[in-house]
Scaffold this motif. Sequence first.
Motif, mmCIF file in Angstrom:
data_model
loop_
_atom_site.group_PDB
_atom_site.id
_atom_site.type_symbol
_atom_site.label_atom_id
_atom_site.label_comp_id
_atom_site.label_asym_id
_atom_site.label_seq_id
_atom_site.Cartn_x
_atom_site.Cartn_y
_atom_site.Cartn_z
ATOM 1 N N HIS A 129 0.802 -1.219 0.000
ATOM 2 C CA HIS A 129 0.000 0.000 0.000
ATOM 3 C C HIS A 129 0.836 1.269 0.000
ATOM 4 C CE1 HIS A 129 -3.935 -1.844 1.788
ATOM 5 N NE2 HIS A 129 -3.258 -2.750 1.115
ATOM 6 N N HIS A 130 1.849 1.328 0.839
ATOM 7 C CA HIS A 130 2.432 2.627 1.158
ATOM 8 C C HIS A 130 3.916 2.737 0.821
ATOM 9 C CE1 HIS A 130 -1.141 2.296 3.955
ATOM 10 N NE2 HIS A 130 -1.436 3.318 3.178
ATOM 11 N N PRO A 131 4.224 3.336 -0.349
ATOM 12 C CA PRO A 131 5.622 3.540 -0.727
ATOM 13 C C PRO A 131 6.152 4.860 -0.165
ATOM 14 C CG PRO A 131 4.172 4.097 -2.577
ATOM 15 C CD PRO A 131 3.284 3.795 -1.397
ATOM 16 N N ILE A 177 0.938 -5.931 8.205
ATOM 17 C CA ILE A 177 1.563 -4.607 8.252
ATOM 18 C C ILE A 177 0.825 -3.703 7.267
ATOM 19 C CG2 ILE A 177 3.657 -3.289 7.754
ATOM 20 C CD1 ILE A 177 3.796 -4.929 10.345
ATOM 21 N N HIS A 178 0.223 -2.650 7.789
ATOM 22 C CA HIS A 178 -0.542 -1.754 6.920
ATOM 23 C C HIS A 178 0.113 -0.375 6.837
ATOM 24 C CE1 HIS A 178 -4.119 0.859 5.902
ATOM 25 N NE2 HIS A 178 -3.783 0.218 4.809
ATOM 26 N N GLY A 179 -0.231 0.541 7.737
ATOM 27 C CA GLY A 179 0.352 1.882 7.685
ATOM 28 C C GLY A 179 1.868 1.817 7.754
ATOM 29 N N PRO A 321 -11.348 6.580 12.300
ATOM 30 C CA PRO A 321 -10.510 7.421 11.439
ATOM 31 C C PRO A 321 -9.668 6.535 10.517
ATOM 32 C CG PRO A 321 -9.479 7.218 13.584
ATOM 33 C CD PRO A 321 -10.816 6.521 13.680
ATOM 34 N N HIS A 322 -9.142 7.128 9.459
ATOM 35 C CA HIS A 322 -8.346 6.329 8.508
ATOM 36 C C HIS A 322 -6.946 6.938 8.307
ATOM 37 C CE1 HIS A 322 -7.360 3.542 5.411
ATOM 38 N NE2 HIS A 322 -7.331 4.460 4.464
ATOM 39 N N GLY A 323 -6.799 7.848 7.345
ATOM 40 C CA GLY A 323 -5.469 8.373 7.036
ATOM 41 C C GLY A 323 -4.882 9.196 8.179
ATOM 42 N N GLY A 428 -9.297 7.186 -2.785
ATOM 43 C CA GLY A 428 -8.731 6.739 -1.511
ATOM 44 C C GLY A 428 -7.622 7.701 -1.118
ATOM 45 N N HIS A 429 -6.376 7.325 -1.460
ATOM 46 C CA HIS A 429 -5.276 8.242 -1.206
ATOM 47 C C HIS A 429 -5.269 9.373 -2.217
ATOM 48 C CE1 HIS A 429 -2.482 6.667 1.880
ATOM 49 N NE2 HIS A 429 -3.073 5.513 1.628
ATOM 50 N N LEU A 430 -4.552 10.427 -1.868
ATOM 51 C CA LEU A 430 -4.167 11.438 -2.834
ATOM 52 C C LEU A 430 -2.768 11.896 -2.422
ATOM 53 C CD1 LEU A 430 -6.216 14.702 -2.133
ATOM 54 C CD2 LEU A 430 -5.330 13.134 -0.437
ATOM 55 N N PRO A 489 -3.226 0.502 -6.633
ATOM 56 C CA PRO A 489 -2.142 1.309 -6.080
ATOM 57 C C PRO A 489 -2.325 1.818 -4.641
ATOM 58 C CG PRO A 489 -2.452 1.854 -8.355
ATOM 59 C CD PRO A 489 -3.586 0.948 -7.982
ATOM 60 N N HIS A 490 -3.518 2.092 -4.188
ATOM 61 C CA HIS A 490 -3.696 2.683 -2.867
ATOM 62 C C HIS A 490 -2.999 4.033 -2.760
ATOM 63 C CE1 HIS A 490 -5.675 -0.419 -0.404
ATOM 64 N NE2 HIS A 490 -5.083 -1.259 -1.228
ATOM 65 N N ASP A 491 -1.663 4.022 -2.972
ATOM 66 C CA ASP A 491 -0.890 5.217 -2.643
ATOM 67 C C ASP A 491 0.266 5.355 -3.628
ATOM 68 O OD1 ASP A 491 -0.100 7.451 -1.256
ATOM 69 O OD2 ASP A 491 0.650 6.378 0.507
HETATM 70 S S1 CUK Z 1 -5.011 2.718 2.885
HETATM 71 CU CU1 CUK Z 1 -6.366 4.458 2.616
HETATM 72 S S2 CUK Z 1 -7.069 4.037 0.570
HETATM 73 CU CU2 CUK Z 1 -3.917 1.001 2.870
HETATM 74 CU CU3 CUK Z 1 -3.354 3.944 2.882
HETATM 75 CU CU4 CUK Z 1 -5.862 2.177 0.867
#
Ligand code: CUK
Length: 634
Positions: A129-131, A177-179, A321-323, A428-430, A489-491
């Motif tokens: 998810h998070h590069p 492992i997410h964030g 909450p999310h981001g 989702g992300h921006l 992509p998520h992010d």
């Molecule tokens: S999370 Cu919020 S849209 Cu894994 Cu960064 Cu996917």
Amino acid sequence: MSEKESKNSPQAPEKGGLSRRGFLGASAMTGAAVAATAFGSAVMTRESWAAAVKDAQQKIHVAPGELDDYYGFWSGGHQGEVRVIGVPSMRELMRIPVFNVDSATGWGLTNESKHIMGESAKFQNGDCHHPHISMTDGKYDGKYLFINDKANSRVARIRLDIMKCDKMLTVPNVQAIHGLRLQKVPHTKYVFANAEFVIPHPNDGKNFDLQSKDSYTMFNAIDAEKMEMAFQVIVDGNLDNTDADYTGKYAAATCYNSEKAYDLGGMMRNERDWVVVFNIERIEAAIKAGKFTTIGDSKVPVVDGREGSELTRYIPVPKNPHGCNTSSDGKYFIANGKLSPTVTMIEIAKLDDLFAGKLKEPRDVVAAEPELGLGPLHTTFDGRGNAYTTLFIDSQVVKWNMADAVRAYQGEKVNYIKQKLDVQYQPGHLHASLTETSEADGKWLIALCKFSKDRFLPTGPLHPENDQLIDISGDEMKLVHDGPTYAEPHDCILARRDQIKTRKIWERNDPYFAPTVAMAKKDGINLETDNKVIRDGKKVRVYMTSMAPTYGITEFNVKQGDEVTVTITNIDQIEDVSHGFVMVNHGASMEISPQQTSSITFIADKPGLHWYYCSWFCHALHMEMVGRMLVEPA
Ligand code: CUK
Ligand code: CUA
Ligand code: CA
């Protein structure tokens, strides 16, 4: 989603006698006009629509032979790879396999990649998810890119000089492992990684009660240089997204399951969940003083950061909450409401007082809680005091001013919302250019939309996503490009092109293939010159060079059942002359770029003649770049 669709679908000018579908046929640049309708006049003339489209085309046009201004790194989601995309052209430049198997490069097949993946090479899937790019003094240093794997609880590192994954770590004692974010200041010493799901400890099948005190999840810090675990912090509830501040002292994470529930209804029971703030200095001091435990056979120091701990603080925020995003001015951690139409701005300058016990209650650090729209998920920044938040349910990006939001929270009558732009659809992300650094430049914004619906030629039931490029350099956001992307992509992250420095050919002493070089040395082989077959019982090691358009060995003999390791060193010195090696009907394929050594191991289980060939088109006589493995029956 029919109601949403009617509300948010772009409308081409009706008076001009041109239907929306007509416009889609006429040009792929409909976005510009969408932006214009979203911002001002409800009815555009045909002329103004065409002008907006032309303007958009000019903005993103990178002429043949010209280079993009930004490197973009896109996560490949549950496809497992990282994609390199040029911005603003949105041209795909490269793919970096990480948690997947890739037959073009041999990632997941070669000995070098298996060595890097370690134990976890047995998994052929991942979910990234998070590069995030490593930093020094709050600016990208271009060294590494880190990315999470939610599916198999891993964190991988990509070396940006060669754009290959060079380390992979399975985070112990946790699930999913997410964030993932990096320490920004003084440099990326730690990779912070959230384990999302609560599990029992020990997870030995004797306790399945999530409410028990022995059920928890942990916040993880990884030594970025060594790619080894530094410490783990037990938390209350679960962990979703995370970010770090610009002092190096704090990291924060959102929690949506403070209930420690196992189902949807349960996870939404509490009116508020929280943001947990980690005091990195205090955690390091506790570990130094020996105030930690360990779990099972793991040697990783574990500290307890649950309610009442001096290492953490829990700040209640509206439910689920999310981001979690640090503003590029360093002032706020912003928690995105998801189920609440608000985001919560946590003032980082007040955290010292919060930890010192000088505030009445944790919510005293909240600087503002602006209402933005439905389904705020993530926020990004332009370096000019504005924030941009995705509204998943509204299918919009909302631009708002942070200082105005604070003034409004203090009771002043001020409209902090600057613009709402329809995006297509459900973002989702921006990510704004350089937004995670103190150099946020407010030029480009990517909105990563989860649904594309009717924006592209139909591709069957499975649709691409739509990563839209938005120009934020002016007062108004302008949508300039639709970018179809494969799951999911998520992010993404953008860096200026001067911040990434890559090698053109490999260095012979590169650590990437050092284990293979060591093996050759034991066999007395000079990889750059020798073409030899070494027989070691049932193991056969074939060493050869490659130079367009030939392999150093074009015929070798083995016995049925032998374990064959083919090691090839590409002695071409010319940039871009990559060779490949494919052993037909043996599942073996790999890339060997100039000055690289690659190796692959397979069983010669079928007697007879078996061709091998070069798979990367390297020369006019590329098709003739072949050889034969002759297998004697057992
Ligand atoms: S999370 Cu919020 S849209 Cu894994 Cu960064 Cu996917
Ligand atoms: Cu070597 Cu194609
Ligand atoms: Ca909740």
